[in-house]
Each structure stands twice: as C-alpha cells, then as structure tokens.
Design an enzyme around this catalytic site. Structure first.
Site, short mmCIF file in Angstrom:
data_model
loop_
_atom_site.label_atom_id
_atom_site.label_comp_id
_atom_site.label_asym_id
_atom_site.label_seq_id
_atom_site.Cartn_x
_atom_site.Cartn_y
_atom_site.Cartn_z
N GLU A 197 -17.94 -0.37 -16.51
CA GLU A 197 -17.40 -1.59 -17.15
C GLU A 197 -18.49 -2.61 -17.48
O GLU A 197 -18.25 -3.67 -18.04
CB GLU A 197 -16.38 -2.24 -16.21
N TYR A 238 1.80 -14.80 18.27
CA TYR A 238 1.35 -14.72 19.67
C TYR A 238 -0.09 -15.25 19.72
O TYR A 238 -0.68 -15.61 18.71
CB TYR A 238 1.40 -13.26 20.15
N LYS A 291 -7.30 -1.67 6.99
CA LYS A 291 -6.01 -2.19 7.47
C LYS A 291 -5.12 -2.37 6.25
O LYS A 291 -5.47 -3.06 5.30
CB LYS A 291 -6.23 -3.51 8.20
N THR A 334 -7.66 -6.44 14.97
CA THR A 334 -7.55 -5.51 13.84
C THR A 334 -7.94 -6.15 12.51
O THR A 334 -8.24 -5.45 11.56
CB THR A 334 -6.10 -5.01 13.71
N ASP A 335 -7.98 -7.47 12.45
CA ASP A 335 -8.25 -8.12 11.16
C ASP A 335 -9.61 -7.74 10.58
O ASP A 335 -9.73 -7.52 9.37
CB ASP A 335 -8.18 -9.66 11.30
N THR A 361 -5.60 -8.70 19.33
CA THR A 361 -4.20 -8.60 19.74
C THR A 361 -4.02 -7.68 20.92
O THR A 361 -3.14 -7.88 21.76
CB THR A 361 -3.36 -8.10 18.55
N1 DGL Z 1 -6.04 -12.49 15.09
C1 DGL Z 1 -6.02 -11.09 14.77
C2 DGL Z 1 -7.32 -10.41 15.23
O1 DGL Z 1 -7.81 -10.75 16.31
C3 DGL Z 1 -4.87 -10.39 15.41
C4 DGL Z 1 -4.66 -9.06 14.80
C5 DGL Z 1 -4.84 -7.92 15.76
O2 DGL Z 1 -5.79 -7.91 16.59
O3 DGL Z 1 -4.05 -6.97 15.64
O4 DGL Z 1 -7.81 -9.53 14.51
#
Ligand code: DGL
Length: 358
Positions: free
Chosen positions: A315, A55, A194, A121-122, A41
């Site tokens: 467990e 986006y 995240k 971020t994913d 992103t």
């Molecule tokens: N498609 C997600 C990624 O590239 C967008 C999320 C992001 O980068 O914040 O991880």
C-alpha cells in the site's frame, strides 16, 4: 586369576546398578519450577463470588496463589517469587527489563527447569513476546493469567496455574519459545492475542493457530513457531537500563497527524503506524510520516486489522519512503521488536531483516 575376574565382575555390576538407580531418580525427580508473580486478575479479588467484572486485580500474593493449588506439589517442586504486584495495563519497559533479567538469571541456574509467570491478561501477549526475544535459554517459560478473579465462582486461575506448571516442567515445551497457557490451550508468544474482554476462552491465535493443548495432566504439542526466538535471538538486555521510546499511531477514517507530531516532538525513536487495511497511509498523514523519517525516526507500517501479511511495498513504496513493513506482527508486538531492534541498529534494511526473522 579367578579372584580378579570376580572382583571386576562385581565392580561392573555395582556401577551398572548405580547408573540405573541414578537414571531412575532423574526420571522420577519432579521438575523444579519457579513461579514469578506480577499481579493481574489471577491474583484479583471481587466483592462477591459472582463478581467477574469490576473486581480488584493484583491483591493476592504468590504464596497464596500456590497454596490455593495443592495439586501443584504433585507435578513440580514449586518456588514462588513476587516480582511485582500490578494490574498489567500498568506494565512498563522498566518492569519488562527487570522481569527479563530475573528470568535469565533463574534459567541460568541448574536447579531451575522452567518458569511460570502469573500476569494480567491485558498486556500478557506483549510481555510474552518481549521475553520471547530476550530470554537466553531453551528452557520453558510459560505466562499464565485468568479471566475471572480468584474469588469468583469457577475461577479459571487455579486450573490455569496448574496447567502452566505442567507445561513449564515438561520436556515437550523445551525449545518452543515463550508460551502462553490458558483455557487448556498452549499458544506461541509471537502470534497469540487477547480476543475477548471477559470470557475464559479469550486467548486465541486466530489464523496461524495454537501450538497444542493440556489434557489429563500432560501437554500435547502439534506445531512449533517457524520464527527465531529465545536462545536463537540476537537481542540482549543484560546491560540495558532503558529501552528506546517507540509509540503507536492508530489509523482510522479522517485521521490527522496530531498524535504522530506529538510523539515525534516528545522524542520517539520509532513510530508504529497501525494503519487501516494493509497498512494504508491516509493522504493527510503520509507527509507527517515522511517528515518524521527525515528527522531520523524509524517508521514501521503495521495494520490494525489483526491477521495477514503487511506486505512491503504494497500500500506504500517502502523502498522509496525508507519505511519498514511489520509482516504479520500486531502493532503492539511490532513496537516491541522495533524497541529491541533500535538497541542494535537504525539501519532500516537490517531492521526489516529482523521483522522477517522474529
Ligand atoms: N487489569 C487487568 C490486568 O491486570 C485485568 C485483566 C486480567 O488480568 O485478566 O491485565
């Protein structure tokens, strides 16, 4: 005699002046920071300035990212490389090996003081932990991303990139392991995750805590990880062209073994069981895990809960089942450690040691 003393005195003074000038130049020299861009992103674009979801990620190149933050030039001598241009949900083991080898090659150069990696971020927390285990240097490596695309009102990418470069060029970050820096915060790769699908404060280290902050153009550290990482890691990817297949089975009420059986049939060398609670094994699933272990698949018991210690022999009787306990690693990070562990051993006692070490 008098002439000799004067000559020696002059030589001493000149040497002293050269030394002081050199030291001053060293401290005055901006750090050399390489920015490796992979997409996400932070490199994304939206249809309008208010588009913060829906986006397109991974469209803006590294030079454009750098040009968008002219302030970078005041804090570091920055060079950019476009390693990939992908949304991070599509990151693969092959991407990780390529990235890890490039990072190690750059950090071995005397003219590189630190590295920033721009990333979606994913899966950023996973790439960060992989690098935390394979980078062979104490120099700073800082992953950074954005929760809003570069075209958005109050895009967080530019300030996050500026802050990440500050951390990557700082002495304070040396030896701290691979870091994630977003939202003015500095987190350790091992424990950060995240926590929100869209807000700029998404990255958190819920119970174990962040390491520090960036404020007023400086990083401030208040903690350090207690686990081994980077230069102290036993893992080496230099001669690896692939990583062993490890998959994650997610636990839930009324679960079955369809996914587990399919993973094992497809040749998984390891399975992370992301169990409910403290890694509990459902009565309908335990036999499938035991059968997989008997076929040589390494089984790691983790938890879907997110915080706390996954206790060995808690467990389930791991000693009897010959399973491994994930300690405090999330399932997605336990998968990374098990993949690297399997490049060195299939001995479950040794693998358990690794889970208590990293
Ligand atoms: N498609 C997600 C990624 O590239 C967008 C999320 C992001 O980068 O914040 O991880």
């Amino acid at each position: 005699m008098h002439k000799k003393l004067t000559g020696r005195w002059l030589l001493t003074m000149v040497s002293l002046l050269v030394a002081v000038a050199g030291a001053h130049a060293q401290t005055a020299r901006l750090p050399n920071v390489t920015i490796l861009a992979t997409g996400g992103t932070i490199a994304g674009t939206g249809a309008t300035s208010t588009t913060t979801v829906g986006y397109t990620a991974a469209t803006v190149g590294v030079q454009q990212l750098i040009q968008a933050v002219p302030e970078l030039a005041k804090v570091a001598n920055v060079k950019g490389e476009q390693v990939f241009q992908i949304a991070s949900e599509s990151m693969t083991n092959e991407h990780w090996l390529t990235l890890g080898k490039r990072v190690n090659a750059l950090l071995a150069q005397n003219d590189v003081d630190g590295i920033v990696i721009t990333h979606g971020t994913d899966t950023m927390e996973e790439t960060a932990y992989f690098l935390d285990l394979v980078v062979k240097s104490r120099k700073p490596v800082v992953l950074v991303g954005a929760m809003r695309p570069s075209t958005a009102l109050s895009a967080d990418g530019p300030i996050n990139l500026y802050n990440a470069a500050l951390v990557a060029g700082s002495q304070e970050a040396v030896g701290k392991g691979v870091l994630i820096a977003l939202n003015d915060q500095i987190h350790a790769a091992r424990d950060v995750t995240k926590t929100n699908t869209s807000t700029p404060d998404s990255f958190k280290t819920p119970e174990l805590g962040l390491l520090g902050y960036i404020q007023g153009g400086k990083p401030f550290f208040y903690r350090a990880s207690t686990r081994k990482h980077t230069a102290d890691s036993e893992f080496d990817i230099a001669n690896l062209s692939a990583l062993p297949q490890v998959d994650i089975v997610y636990g839930y009420a009324n679960m079955n073994t369809v996914a587990l059986d399919a993973f094992v049939a497809a040749g998984a060398k390891g399975i992370i069981h992301a169990g409910v609670g403290d890694g509990s094994l459902a009565a309908k699933v335990k036999p499938g895990l035991v059968a997989a272990r008997k076929k040589g698949t390494i089984i790691v018991r983790a938890s879907r809960v997110g915080q706390g210690i996954l206790a060995r022999n808690g467990e389930a009787n791991d000693d009897e089942l010959d399973f491994v306990a994930a300690d405090t690693l999330s399932p997605q990070k336990a998968r990374i450690l098990l993949m690297l562990a399997l490049t060195k051993t299939t001995n479950t006692k040794d693998i358990q040691r690794m889970f208590y070490t990293y």
